[in-house]
Design a protein around this motif. Structure first.
Motif, short mmCIF file in Angstrom:
data_model
loop_
_atom_site.label_atom_id
_atom_site.label_comp_id
_atom_site.label_asym_id
_atom_site.label_seq_id
_atom_site.Cartn_x
_atom_site.Cartn_y
_atom_site.Cartn_z
N ALA A 135 -7.84 45.51 116.26
CA ALA A 135 -7.56 44.62 115.76
C ALA A 135 -6.56 44.39 117.47
O ALA A 135 -6.21 43.52 118.11
CB ALA A 135 -6.51 44.05 115.78
N GLU A 172 -10.83 44.53 112.32
CA GLU A 172 -9.74 44.85 111.34
C GLU A 172 -10.01 46.84 111.91
O GLU A 172 -10.76 47.31 112.07
CB GLU A 172 -9.39 44.73 110.21
N GLY A 217 -0.74 37.03 109.18
CA GLY A 217 -2.06 38.41 108.24
C GLY A 217 -2.16 38.85 109.82
O GLY A 217 -1.57 39.24 110.45
N TYR A 218 -3.14 39.39 109.08
CA TYR A 218 -4.15 40.90 109.89
C TYR A 218 -4.54 39.89 112.18
O TYR A 218 -4.52 40.77 112.35
CB TYR A 218 -5.55 40.72 109.52
N LYS A 240 7.43 38.71 104.12
CA LYS A 240 6.57 39.36 105.04
C LYS A 240 7.29 38.85 106.32
O LYS A 240 7.26 39.69 107.00
CB LYS A 240 5.23 38.56 104.92
N GLU A 267 -2.70 48.18 110.30
CA GLU A 267 -3.26 48.64 111.58
C GLU A 267 -3.05 49.20 112.43
O GLU A 267 -1.54 49.28 113.01
CB GLU A 267 -3.45 47.08 111.93
N THR A 322 6.31 46.90 109.55
CA THR A 322 4.43 45.73 109.33
C THR A 322 3.68 46.08 107.71
O THR A 322 3.85 46.83 107.12
CB THR A 322 3.08 46.50 110.04
N VAL A 376 -1.18 40.67 114.87
CA VAL A 376 -1.80 41.55 116.07
C VAL A 376 -1.27 40.41 116.41
O VAL A 376 -1.19 40.52 118.21
CB VAL A 376 -2.86 41.98 115.81
N SER A 394 -7.92 50.77 108.07
CA SER A 394 -7.70 49.05 107.43
C SER A 394 -7.14 50.01 106.47
O SER A 394 -7.77 50.50 104.81
CB SER A 394 -8.51 47.96 107.40
N ASP A 395 -6.37 48.90 105.43
CA ASP A 395 -5.54 48.69 104.00
C ASP A 395 -6.38 47.27 103.39
O ASP A 395 -5.70 47.04 102.45
CB ASP A 395 -4.17 48.97 104.05
N ASP A 396 -7.52 46.40 103.58
CA ASP A 396 -7.78 45.69 103.51
C ASP A 396 -8.62 45.65 102.56
O ASP A 396 -9.69 46.55 102.84
CB ASP A 396 -8.44 44.41 105.01
N PHE A 412 1.39 45.57 106.46
CA PHE A 412 -0.31 46.09 106.17
C PHE A 412 0.00 46.85 107.59
O PHE A 412 -0.12 47.27 108.64
CB PHE A 412 -1.63 44.97 106.75
#
Length: 451
Positions: A157, A154, A9-10, A35, A48, A44, A14, A328-330, A46
């Protein structure tokens, strides 16, 4: 050095990419097949900044690969970084450690002799000791546990991994400390400070750091409430007290408050674990920190109602921002989406824009309206809300937006736009902690983004 990074994940993606970047041979592991396939193809899953380039370089170099098999991971290397999620429990404030436990249980039967598992996930103090006993019971008598907490922001990162403020090694043996020193040798040679300690202290370092940051943010937001009542300016107050080097200016930005997948759940988990250790009173203040933070969301909704003439029912509200923070897209526990959702519940016609998080926001809140461009989000708006501090929003030209809106009213809930620029363009400008006549809350009830 060969290693695995379990959880992509995030944090994990990374960490895996950065370890490959400094020369290690890395196998990323995740039970999410989609994923894993995306990462293996160089994409990726997500947003970052800088991560896509590192993933591509790692794969092209042959130093970075991905799999869904824990058994393959256990046999690939004797060093495993544990980067899975530790969300809040669904039925209480404590940390849900089921993913951590599942990884340890899955690895145990297949581990190479003397394997070292290094936790990076944020966990309650005592987790490494508990997992060590779990490994012994599962038939891995020579495996070891260490804790190397992450301190990533985030949106930053990659830089925070390759150029961290500090490294913390929580180990139970000199051998484990030596392994971690070899892993991070390029960083240590560059002068990055390294703190070597026991596992319990390392686990507490992360919880303490997040609690302190949350306290600082909520403190200045509490001062914003006082400033609103007194007719003072919280931005000047923050600037003035920030000159004191015992206080410092960073994280004294009053506004909508914090969200995301770390600070909110971590301070609750810390409080829960302290209660289990019978020292809950020592961190009882964290309950008020949490409450102040959530109250900012309610205050933002109430101030929006005031700007809209006393009620948001039937009013069109443009929301600039959906991610919990910029770059971030979180959207986990996003204050921006919490406010947007509450306005929708109260009858507003809400249209949301965000440079990166629209897809995630739409999946979580399909009831809201979305716009792929700022101008489209603002068309016909009675109030424009600035809720996530993207650079794109700070660069907006109010003169260009004026013809699009129904009424030029702006709530700068991040206190980062220039009020003089907006007021000269004919906009009514409001911000938490800067306009007492408008910002007295009508309710202290917190607003939750869950839905």
């Amino acid at each position: 050095m060969k290693m695995t990074v379990i959880g992509t994940g995030y944090l994990g993606a990374v960490h895996a990419a950065c370890m490959a970047e400094i020369g290690h041979e890395v196998l990323g592991v995740d039970n999410d097949e989609a994923k894993t396939a995306a990462l293996a193809s160089g994409r990726t899953p997500f947003f970052e900044p800088g991560l896509q380039e590192l993933i591509t370089r790692g794969i092209d170099s042959g130093r970075l690969r991905f799999t869904t098999s824990l058994e393959q991971a256990a046999r690939f290397a004797g060093l495993h970084f544990l980067c899975v999620g530790t969300p809040q429990c669904p039925d209480g404030p404590g940390a849900d450690l089921r993913q951590v436990d599942a990884v340890v249980d899955g690895l145990a039967p297949h581990l190479l002799p003397g394997a070292l598992i290094v936790g990076k996930s944020t966990v309650p103090v005592g987790t490494a000791e508990r997992l060590t006993a779990r490994l012994r019971a599962a038939g891995a008598p020579t495996a070891h546990l260490a804790w190397n907490p992450e301190f990533l922001r985030e949106g930053h990162a990659v830089a925070d991994t390759l150029q961290p403020d500090r490294l913390v090694f929580g180990t139970a043996s000199a051998d484990a400390e030596k392994v971690l020193s070899e892993v991070y040798a390029p960083l240590i040679r560059s002068g990055i400070p390294c703190v070597a300690t026991d596992t319990a202290t390392a686990e507490l370092v992360k919880m303490a750091a997040n609690s302190f940051l949350a306290t600082k943010i909520s403190f200045i937001n509490a001062m914003a409430e006082v400033c609103d009542a007194a007719g003072a300016d919280v931005t000047v107050l923050a600037h003035a007290i920030g000159y004191d080097n015992r206080i410092g200016r960073p994280f004294l930005n009053a506004g909508l408050g914090f969200g995301g997948g770390c600070l909110p759940k971590d301070i609750r988990a810390f409080r829960a674990r302290a209660t289990e250790l019978e020292v809950g009173s020592a961190v009882a203040f964290l309950s008020e920190i949490d409450e102040i933070n959530l109250r900012q969301r309610r205050r933002t909704v109430d101030l929006t109602s005031r700007l809209a003439g006393g009620s948001v029912t039937g009013r069109r509200i443009a929301v600039l921002g959906a991610a919990f923070k910029p770059d971030s897209d979180d959207i986990r526990d996003s204050p921006a989406l919490a406010v947007a959702a509450q306005l929708h519940r109260e009858g507003a016609l809400v249209r949301v824009h965000d440079p990166q998080a629209l897809e995630n926001a739409r999946a979580a809140w399909p009831q809201l309206d979305y716009a792929s461009r700022v101008d489209k989000a603002c068309e016909g708006a009675d109030v424009v809300l600035h809720l996530t501090d993207w650079a794109e929003y700070r660069a907006l030209d109010p003169d260009a937006l004026t013809p699009l809106v129904c009424r030029p009213r702006l709530l700068d809930a991040r206190n980062s736009l220039n009020p003089d620029v907006w007021t000269r363009a004919g906009w009514q400008y409001a911000a938490l902690g800067r306009l007492g006549a408008l910002s007295h809350p009508s309710s202290d009830a917190p607003v939750s983004a869950s839905g």
